[in-house]
Design a protein around this motif. Sequence first.
Motif, mmCIF file in Angstrom:
data_model
loop_
_atom_site.group_PDB
_atom_site.id
_atom_site.type_symbol
_atom_site.label_atom_id
_atom_site.label_comp_id
_atom_site.label_asym_id
_atom_site.label_seq_id
_atom_site.Cartn_x
_atom_site.Cartn_y
_atom_site.Cartn_z
ATOM 1 N N GLY A 83 36.518 58.076 30.420
ATOM 2 C CA GLY A 83 36.507 57.037 29.391
ATOM 3 C C GLY A 83 37.665 56.076 29.438
ATOM 4 N N CYS A 84 38.718 56.438 30.146
ATOM 5 C CA CYS A 84 39.872 55.549 30.258
ATOM 6 C C CYS A 84 40.042 55.064 31.690
ATOM 7 N N VAL A 85 40.310 55.981 32.607
ATOM 8 C CA VAL A 85 40.668 55.578 33.972
ATOM 9 C C VAL A 85 39.481 54.982 34.722
ATOM 10 N N LEU A 86 38.374 55.712 34.775
ATOM 11 C CA LEU A 86 37.227 55.201 35.533
ATOM 12 C C LEU A 86 36.640 53.944 34.893
ATOM 13 N N LEU A 87 36.568 53.930 33.573
ATOM 14 C CA LEU A 87 36.068 52.742 32.881
ATOM 15 C C LEU A 87 36.964 51.536 33.173
ATOM 16 N N THR A 88 38.264 51.746 33.135
ATOM 17 C CA THR A 88 39.201 50.667 33.447
ATOM 18 C C THR A 88 38.989 50.155 34.867
ATOM 19 N N MET A 89 38.899 51.096 35.818
ATOM 20 C CA MET A 89 38.795 50.718 37.229
ATOM 21 C C MET A 89 37.470 50.035 37.560
ATOM 22 N N PHE A 90 36.385 50.486 36.933
ATOM 23 C CA PHE A 90 35.069 49.984 37.318
ATOM 24 C C PHE A 90 34.484 48.924 36.388
ATOM 25 N N VAL A 91 35.112 48.702 35.226
ATOM 26 C CA VAL A 91 34.606 47.680 34.311
ATOM 27 C C VAL A 91 35.686 46.640 34.004
ATOM 28 N N ASN A 92 36.778 47.057 33.369
ATOM 29 C CA ASN A 92 37.774 46.091 32.905
ATOM 30 C C ASN A 92 38.524 45.397 34.048
ATOM 31 N N ASP A 103 36.500 29.682 36.184
ATOM 32 C CA ASP A 103 37.086 28.672 35.306
ATOM 33 C C ASP A 103 36.978 29.110 33.846
ATOM 34 N N ASP A 104 37.360 28.225 32.963
ATOM 35 C CA ASP A 104 37.408 28.549 31.534
ATOM 36 C C ASP A 104 36.047 28.849 30.927
ATOM 37 N N ALA A 105 34.969 28.443 31.579
ATOM 38 C CA ALA A 105 33.628 28.691 31.043
ATOM 39 C C ALA A 105 33.324 30.188 30.949
ATOM 40 N N TYR A 106 33.986 31.006 31.753
ATOM 41 C CA TYR A 106 33.773 32.460 31.734
ATOM 42 C C TYR A 106 34.474 33.122 30.544
ATOM 43 N N TRP A 107 35.452 32.479 29.965
ATOM 44 C CA TRP A 107 36.273 33.086 28.928
ATOM 45 C C TRP A 107 35.469 33.674 27.758
ATOM 46 N N PRO A 108 34.525 32.963 27.138
ATOM 47 C CA PRO A 108 33.803 33.554 25.991
ATOM 48 C C PRO A 108 33.075 34.854 26.346
ATOM 49 N N GLN A 109 32.423 34.882 27.499
ATOM 50 C CA GLN A 109 31.740 36.105 27.927
ATOM 51 C C GLN A 109 32.754 37.215 28.202
ATOM 52 N N TYR A 110 33.836 36.861 28.884
ATOM 53 C CA TYR A 110 34.892 37.830 29.178
ATOM 54 C C TYR A 110 35.438 38.429 27.884
ATOM 55 N N LEU A 111 35.795 37.577 26.949
ATOM 56 C CA LEU A 111 36.372 38.018 25.680
ATOM 57 C C LEU A 111 35.466 39.016 24.977
ATOM 58 N N ARG A 112 34.206 38.693 24.873
ATOM 59 C CA ARG A 112 33.247 39.546 24.169
ATOM 60 C C ARG A 112 33.039 40.878 24.901
ATOM 61 N N THR A 113 32.726 40.809 26.175
ATOM 62 C CA THR A 113 32.384 42.016 26.930
ATOM 63 C C THR A 113 33.605 42.893 27.180
ATOM 64 N N TRP A 114 34.719 42.280 27.559
ATOM 65 C CA TRP A 114 35.943 43.036 27.820
ATOM 66 C C TRP A 114 36.376 43.781 26.564
#
Length: 136
Positions: A83-92, A103-114
């Motif tokens: 829940g911490c290490v593998l999730l960090t490595m493979f998602v975040n 570019d900046d267009a990815y920011w809203p999706q990044y913010l929400r999903t991250w």
Amino acid sequence: MGTITLIAAAASGLMAGLFFAFSVAVMPGLADLPASAAREAMRRINVRIQNPLFLLVFLGNAVLCGIEVFQGRIAGGLLYVVGCVLLTMFVNVPMNNRLDQTDDAYWPQYLRTWTIWNHVRAVACLASMVTLLLGF
């Protein structure tokens, strides 16, 4: 309860607190900024977090939680490792890398999903701490 278990529980708690702070303060604060400023701030945070103290706690606790698994505290150890290490490595981390390359267009999706996945990391670390302290 042994020393390794106490240290692993404390380190899991530290990581839970870090992820909690990101979820309730850092990411909402960045959300208030224009995308270009928020993206650049997050990129700087992603560079600065890779420091010896963070890596000692983050990766050192993965080793301790691995030991915990082999000593029978399977739930607590796996909650941290998965829940911490593998999730960090493979998602975040892949999301962070994409943030660097887009570019900046990815920011809203990044913010929400991250942030959603960061909530999961916070809960997993807290659950790891509690289950280790309870002996599971």
